[in-house]
Motif scaffolding. Sequence first.
Motif, mmCIF file in Angstrom:
data_model
loop_
_atom_site.group_PDB
_atom_site.id
_atom_site.type_symbol
_atom_site.label_atom_id
_atom_site.label_comp_id
_atom_site.label_asym_id
_atom_site.label_seq_id
_atom_site.Cartn_x
_atom_site.Cartn_y
_atom_site.Cartn_z
ATOM 1 N N ARG B 159 1.089 46.583 35.138
ATOM 2 C CA ARG B 159 2.130 47.747 35.213
ATOM 3 C C ARG B 159 2.168 48.596 36.308
ATOM 4 O O ARG B 159 3.027 49.355 36.613
ATOM 5 N N ILE B 160 0.685 48.925 36.734
ATOM 6 C CA ILE B 160 0.657 49.886 37.618
ATOM 7 C C ILE B 160 -0.405 49.323 38.788
ATOM 8 O O ILE B 160 -1.582 49.353 38.738
ATOM 9 N N PRO B 161 0.201 48.678 39.501
ATOM 10 C CA PRO B 161 -0.211 47.612 40.739
ATOM 11 C C PRO B 161 -1.191 48.542 41.632
ATOM 12 O O PRO B 161 -0.691 49.739 41.822
ATOM 13 N N HIS B 162 -2.371 48.016 41.913
ATOM 14 C CA HIS B 162 -3.291 48.514 43.302
ATOM 15 C C HIS B 162 -2.469 48.021 44.423
ATOM 16 O O HIS B 162 -2.250 48.577 45.409
ATOM 17 N N ALA B 163 -2.203 46.664 44.597
ATOM 18 C CA ALA B 163 -1.828 46.006 45.485
ATOM 19 C C ALA B 163 -2.889 46.119 46.784
ATOM 20 O O ALA B 163 -2.270 46.325 47.964
ATOM 21 N N TRP B 164 -3.850 46.415 46.533
ATOM 22 C CA TRP B 164 -4.853 46.539 47.706
ATOM 23 C C TRP B 164 -5.644 45.150 47.620
ATOM 24 O O TRP B 164 -6.751 45.215 48.401
ATOM 25 N N LYS B 165 -5.324 43.940 46.928
ATOM 26 C CA LYS B 165 -5.685 42.625 47.349
ATOM 27 C C LYS B 165 -4.307 42.146 47.204
ATOM 28 O O LYS B 165 -3.541 42.297 46.362
ATOM 29 N N ALA B 166 -4.087 41.388 48.443
ATOM 30 C CA ALA B 166 -2.559 41.073 48.378
ATOM 31 C C ALA B 166 -2.569 39.541 47.406
ATOM 32 O O ALA B 166 -3.528 38.972 47.335
ATOM 33 N N GLY B 167 -1.315 39.500 47.375
ATOM 34 C CA GLY B 167 -0.891 38.202 46.412
ATOM 35 C C GLY B 167 -0.035 38.668 45.390
ATOM 36 O O GLY B 167 0.911 39.273 45.591
ATOM 37 N N ASP B 168 -0.381 38.246 44.250
ATOM 38 C CA ASP B 168 0.712 38.454 43.054
ATOM 39 C C ASP B 168 0.661 40.371 42.985
ATOM 40 O O ASP B 168 1.905 40.623 42.754
ATOM 41 N N GLN B 169 -0.354 40.971 43.208
ATOM 42 C CA GLN B 169 -0.052 42.279 43.107
ATOM 43 C C GLN B 169 0.721 42.943 44.347
ATOM 44 O O GLN B 169 1.669 43.803 43.934
ATOM 45 N N THR B 170 0.955 42.322 45.396
ATOM 46 C CA THR B 170 2.071 42.624 46.318
ATOM 47 C C THR B 170 3.299 42.301 45.715
ATOM 48 O O THR B 170 4.301 43.011 45.778
ATOM 49 N N ARG B 171 3.503 41.240 44.917
ATOM 50 C CA ARG B 171 4.962 40.810 44.288
ATOM 51 C C ARG B 171 5.100 41.840 43.472
ATOM 52 O O ARG B 171 6.267 41.898 43.114
ATOM 53 N N ILE B 172 4.148 42.302 42.561
ATOM 54 C CA ILE B 172 4.558 43.072 41.458
ATOM 55 C C ILE B 172 5.213 44.162 42.111
ATOM 56 O O ILE B 172 6.017 44.784 41.613
ATOM 57 N N LEU B 173 4.135 44.835 43.122
ATOM 58 C CA LEU B 173 4.786 46.122 43.560
ATOM 59 C C LEU B 173 5.998 46.178 44.217
ATOM 60 O O LEU B 173 6.910 46.921 43.930
ATOM 61 N N ARG B 174 6.299 45.023 45.050
ATOM 62 C CA ARG B 174 7.667 44.931 45.573
ATOM 63 C C ARG B 174 8.805 44.872 44.614
ATOM 64 O O ARG B 174 9.704 45.295 44.696
ATOM 65 N N SER B 175 8.398 43.974 43.561
ATOM 66 C CA SER B 175 9.716 43.907 42.442
ATOM 67 C C SER B 175 9.976 45.183 41.859
ATOM 68 O O SER B 175 11.060 45.640 41.409
ATOM 69 N N GLN B 176 8.774 45.852 41.497
ATOM 70 C CA GLN B 176 8.993 47.313 40.771
ATOM 71 C C GLN B 176 9.943 48.177 41.999
ATOM 72 O O GLN B 176 10.609 49.107 41.415
ATOM 73 N N LEU B 177 9.517 48.248 43.232
ATOM 74 C CA LEU B 177 10.169 48.917 44.027
ATOM 75 C C LEU B 177 11.571 48.673 44.171
ATOM 76 O O LEU B 177 12.752 49.464 44.028
ATOM 77 N N GLU B 178 11.887 47.375 44.118
ATOM 78 C CA GLU B 178 13.441 46.601 44.156
ATOM 79 C C GLU B 178 14.278 47.138 42.854
ATOM 80 O O GLU B 178 15.308 47.572 42.980
ATOM 81 N N ALA B 179 13.298 47.242 41.921
ATOM 82 C CA ALA B 179 13.948 47.460 40.451
ATOM 83 C C ALA B 179 14.183 49.111 40.285
ATOM 84 O O ALA B 179 15.124 49.486 39.642
#
Lengths: 102, 433
Positions: B159-179
């Motif tokens: 729910r609160i991604p770090h996105a500091w390892k790329a992959g699913d975490q990147t996808r989660i943060l991108r979709s949150q930004l889109e939403a």
Amino acid sequence: MKRSRVLGPGIALALAAMALAPQASAEVERGELLSASCFTCHSIDATGNMPGLVGYPRDLMVSQMQAFADGSRPATIMDRHSKGYSAADIELIADYIATLQQ
Amino acid sequence: MTNIKRRNFLKAVGVGGAATVAGFGCAANGSSTASRGAHVIVIGGGSGGATAAKYLKRFSPDLQVTLIEPSATYYTCYGSNWVLGGHATMDEIAQTYDALASRHGVTVVQDSVTEVDPAKRAVMTAGGSTMNYDYLIMSPGIDFRYDAVPGITAADAERIPHAWKAGDQTRILRSQLEAMPDGGVFVMVAPGNPFRCPPGPYERASMVAHYFQQAKPRSKIIILDNKENFSKQGLFMAGWEQHYGDMIEWLPSSRGGQVEEIDAANLTTISDSGLTTVKADVLNYIPPQQAGKIAMQTGLTGDGFWCPVNQQTFESTIHPGIYVIGDSSVAGAMPKSGHSANNQGKIAAAAIVNALAGKDPLSPSTANTCYSLITPDHAISVAAVYALKDDGTLGGVEGAGGVSPADAPASVRQMEAIYTKGWYTGITADIWG
Ligand SMILES: Cc1cc2nc3c(=O)[nH]c(=O)nc-3n(C[C@H](O)[C@H](O)[C@H](O)COP(=O)(O)OP(=O)(O)OC[C@H]3O[C@@H](n4cnc5c(N)ncnc54)[C@H](O)[C@@H]3O)c2cc1C
């Protein structure tokens, strides 16, 4: 049990390697190691948009590195890199890179 | 005992029988390493490990090199901020191990190391195998210290991604930004030093701003920083003002940036003993970091969070025969970057090859470059050349390196943006190509 997947060089290659049974006597010289750090950006497969280095003429390499360092050849980043190497190191790099073949 | 373990391993791998024997036979059955080439195991197929595996074979083709990495596809963190900015796809930052195996003769094992026994020179894997090595290189990247700030745990990362390892975490943060609705607030909590990729949080803020400007221009970005200054700060801040006006607000630790607690349920950060609270629509918490778990577990960090090494060779000062490279290592002035990890992989590979040949280690001279995009057409860079100093640490060579000029025209920023993409293509070819 979870299975591991192996991507191997293949049976033929492995057998060839065993048949040759070479000694582990390879040695890395300073020129080769220094040059390896150039390949991060200047890929030896000539991908990317940094100039390729394979077979780059020795004397041209020396003169260009000097020109970057003294500012006579304008650059975005090679000015900052070239200043980090002694004249002797630049010659080692130039010597090694000139031996590379595609 | 050894034989039983070895049989398990052969069963576990199933395929590639002869390659397997060539890869593991020498150490497991105790025959001399010179007859078939020593066996080097590399843990982790990221920036450092994949480079080391490839260059071991380049420097000394007779070596038996095994790379152990759990994922079939590695998503580079470099470029992941561009995905967040909406101008690169996940496919464009995906790397695989096919060329390492087919072109360079590295045995790539898709598995995860669960234990290292430095005395027996053996590694155990989740898949149930035991493999022996003559030399071991570890490049396991980072682990997160979720215990540093109360109120948030690793379980919140969905729910609160770090996105500091790329992959699913990147996808989660991108979709949150889109939403996120227009007018929303994106809050990033940036860690204190040292951490992976010093300019990374600020490139991320730039890329998110680029996306907001196009898709939701009333939105805000707040960076809560656990430090007083950051990499390429002057260039970033000038770029932000030029392109994004006041969309990005940066708060250093002394002005409310030092986050002391997180109210995860309400996406709210708490600092200044509760005087400052910031409510996010999208919260990107980048926790403080430490060496990758397997390095910690093997005792390679000693009392600290990172692995001390002999900086001439990257051999552990705690367990001889184990070389630690990349983010996990303490590498003097070299930042924790993909470029550093890549070059450290070459240094460690050369050190092992020369040790096997009975030669003294070379004195390394190496480099780092970090490009950051402020817009897709405006990039800045920091570079340095490193050499071994008298005290045994890698220090920046004086007079070399530095950041892009402050007063450069737009054409130079654009040229650096073109080279940013060239750097990506070059380094990924050097590592996985
Ligand atoms: C947003 C962002 C942007 C960045 N941008 C840049 C940039 O522009 N330029 C740059 O140079 N750097 C950049 N970096 C930094 C760069 O990604 C890292 O510094 C680099 O990848 C570190 O390499 P490494 O080999 O130490 O770790 P990693 O690349 O993370 O590799 C570690 C590998 O080890 C594997 N592993 C871990 N444990 C085990 C185990 N027990 N068994 C087997 N395998 C294991 C993991 O699966 C992983 O593949 C960026 C980072 C971020 C987060």
